[in-house]
Design an enzyme around this catalytic site. Structure first.
Site, PDB file in Angstrom:
ATOM      1  N   ASP A  70      -6.850   1.105   8.376  1.00 33.66           N
ATOM      2  CA  ASP A  70      -5.531   1.637   8.721  1.00 33.66           C
ATOM      3  C   ASP A  70      -5.695   3.080   9.197  1.00 33.66           C
ATOM      4  O   ASP A  70      -6.819   3.552   9.385  1.00 33.66           O
ATOM      5  CB  ASP A  70      -4.548   1.522   7.549  1.00 33.66           C
ATOM      6  CG  ASP A  70      -5.003   2.279   6.310  1.00 33.66           C
ATOM      7  OD1 ASP A  70      -5.885   3.177   6.424  1.00 33.66           O
ATOM      8  OD2 ASP A  70      -4.488   1.997   5.209  1.00 33.66           O
ATOM      9  N   ASP A  92       0.841  -1.198   0.000  1.00 27.43           N
ATOM     10  CA  ASP A  92       0.000   0.000   0.000  1.00 27.43           C
ATOM     11  C   ASP A  92       0.878   1.251   0.000  1.00 27.43           C
ATOM     12  O   ASP A  92       1.997   1.230   0.540  1.00 27.43           O
ATOM     13  CB  ASP A  92      -0.904   0.019   1.229  1.00 27.43           C
ATOM     14  CG  ASP A  92      -1.992  -1.042   1.163  1.00 27.43           C
ATOM     15  OD1 ASP A  92      -2.253  -1.545   0.058  1.00 27.43           O
ATOM     16  OD2 ASP A  92      -2.568  -1.369   2.220  1.00 27.43           O
ATOM     17  N   TYR A 133       6.144  -8.716   8.697  1.00 24.69           N
ATOM     18  CA  TYR A 133       5.801  -7.294   8.853  1.00 24.69           C
ATOM     19  C   TYR A 133       6.053  -6.846  10.293  1.00 24.69           C
ATOM     20  O   TYR A 133       5.932  -7.637  11.234  1.00 24.69           O
ATOM     21  CB  TYR A 133       4.322  -7.057   8.539  1.00 24.69           C
ATOM     22  CG  TYR A 133       3.917  -7.299   7.107  1.00 24.69           C
ATOM     23  CD1 TYR A 133       3.960  -6.268   6.168  1.00 24.69           C
ATOM     24  CD2 TYR A 133       3.471  -8.547   6.702  1.00 24.69           C
ATOM     25  CE1 TYR A 133       3.569  -6.487   4.860  1.00 24.69           C
ATOM     26  CE2 TYR A 133       3.075  -8.783   5.395  1.00 24.69           C
ATOM     27  CZ  TYR A 133       3.125  -7.743   4.474  1.00 24.69           C
ATOM     28  OH  TYR A 133       2.740  -7.970   3.174  1.00 24.69           O
ATOM     29  N   ARG A 169      -4.029  -5.525   8.070  1.00 27.39           N
ATOM     30  CA  ARG A 169      -5.025  -4.569   8.565  1.00 27.39           C
ATOM     31  C   ARG A 169      -6.190  -5.299   9.229  1.00 27.39           C
ATOM     32  O   ARG A 169      -6.654  -4.932  10.307  1.00 27.39           O
ATOM     33  CB  ARG A 169      -5.579  -3.739   7.397  1.00 27.39           C
ATOM     34  CG  ARG A 169      -4.619  -2.734   6.797  1.00 27.39           C
ATOM     35  CD  ARG A 169      -5.236  -2.063   5.592  1.00 27.39           C
ATOM     36  NE  ARG A 169      -5.268  -2.951   4.429  1.00 27.39           N
ATOM     37  CZ  ARG A 169      -6.086  -2.777   3.378  1.00 27.39           C
ATOM     38  NH1 ARG A 169      -6.956  -1.784   3.376  1.00 27.39           N
ATOM     39  NH2 ARG A 169      -6.032  -3.591   2.355  1.00 27.39           N
TER      40      ARG A 169
END
Length: 302
Positions: free
Chosen positions: A80, A38, A66, A180
């Protein structure tokens, strides 16, 4: 130029922006990446060059790591920190570390996720984000994904004024995981609306943040004619794929893409097997979809 280059994508750029810039910098068109980040997520974006683009599909299936932050107390339409707040419930009493850790551990293993509305998943031929931008809600498919580990990192931070509580986390997950959504679902388990407030990708396609280069560093390498030394070979990218060395007879068959008898090999070929000749990758083979006794080329490199 054929191979793999791990790029550190900055926040504010799309993955397509990075590929577009690299095409101009490297003066080549055949470039592709192995998994979109993203725009507001930074981290490792693995880019395939030349013949390396044949690995895109394979490398996209690899695990990813992550590092991010989860915030309890509010949820957003995009799940988010960049979407409009859609729900708010003040955290009056901080959630204990024991409760957080216990809840996070329940997400390890194979889990079900519903993709967020702001995602590229297709429903009835259209991307979910297209529906979302029109204010439409559609039924989304439930998907399975695997979470290898999901752990808190550091002490949670409680903000009494905003009624929120945040903490850093690290997750090692399989292909197709929506981090997310992981944050949102964790919040629900703890009894609060939540969102992913920060995210960085540390590892993907077998390459880590320590092996990646910023666009500025890549330009310097190009200017100093050192870029070729930093591009990982196709063989390096395939280091985790089971390997078989070919003799002269088999090499002649494989280089021409012939189907081969599975019984001539020890592997089951449900996953691709790499065929090498003189330490150079020749092809990836896997189970023939129509002939049970045979294997066939999945990707050719000659």
């Amino acid at each position: 130029m054929n191979g793999i280059l791990a790029v550190w994508k900055p926040r504010g750029m799309t993955s397509h922006d990075v590929v577009f810039k690299l095409r101009k910098m490297l003066k080549m068109k055949k470039i592709g990446h192995t998994g979109t980040l993203d725009p507001e997520v930074d981290g490792v974006l693995v880019v395939c060059l030349g013949k390396g683009t044949r690995l895109v599909e394979l490398l996209m299936d690899s695990p990813k790591v992550y590092y991010g932050e989860i915030t309890l107390g509010m949820s957003t339409e995009t799940e988010d920190a960049h979407g409009e707040v859609v729900d708010h419930k003040a955290v009056v009493q901080p959630v204990s570390i024991e409760e957080i850790d216990k809840a996070m551990s329940t997400f390890e293993g194979v889990i079900e996720q519903i993709p967020p509305m702001y995602s590229a998943v297709k429903v009835n031929g259209r991307r979910l984000y297209e529906y979302a931008r029109e204010g439409l809600e559609v039924e989304r498919p439930i998907r399975n994904t695997i979470i290898h580990s999901f752990e808190r990192d550091g002490q949670p931070v409680y903000n009494q004024e905003s009624g929120t509580q945040s903490w850093k986390f690290k997750v090692d997950c399989g292909k197709g995981t929506y981090v997310r959504t992981l944050a949102v679902d964790l919040g629900k388990k703890l009894g609060y609306p939540a969102h992913m407030s920060k995210l960085t990708r540390l590892e993907t396609s077998g390459f880590s943040d320590f092996e990646s280069y910023t666009l500025e560093e890549i330009q310097t390498l190009i200017d100093n004619e050192e870029i070729n030394d930093k591009v990982a070979t196709i063989e390096t990218a395939l280091k985790h794929v089971p390997k078989t060395d070919l003799d002269d007879e088999l090499y002649d068959k494989v280089k021409n893409g012939q189907a081969l008898l599975k019984s001539d090999f020890e592997q089951d070929f449900q996953e691709p097997i790499a065929f090498y000749y003189n330490d150079k990758i020749i092809a990836l083979y896997r189970q023939h979809p129509e002939k049970e006794l045979y294997i066939k080329p999945y990707k050719m490199f000659v």
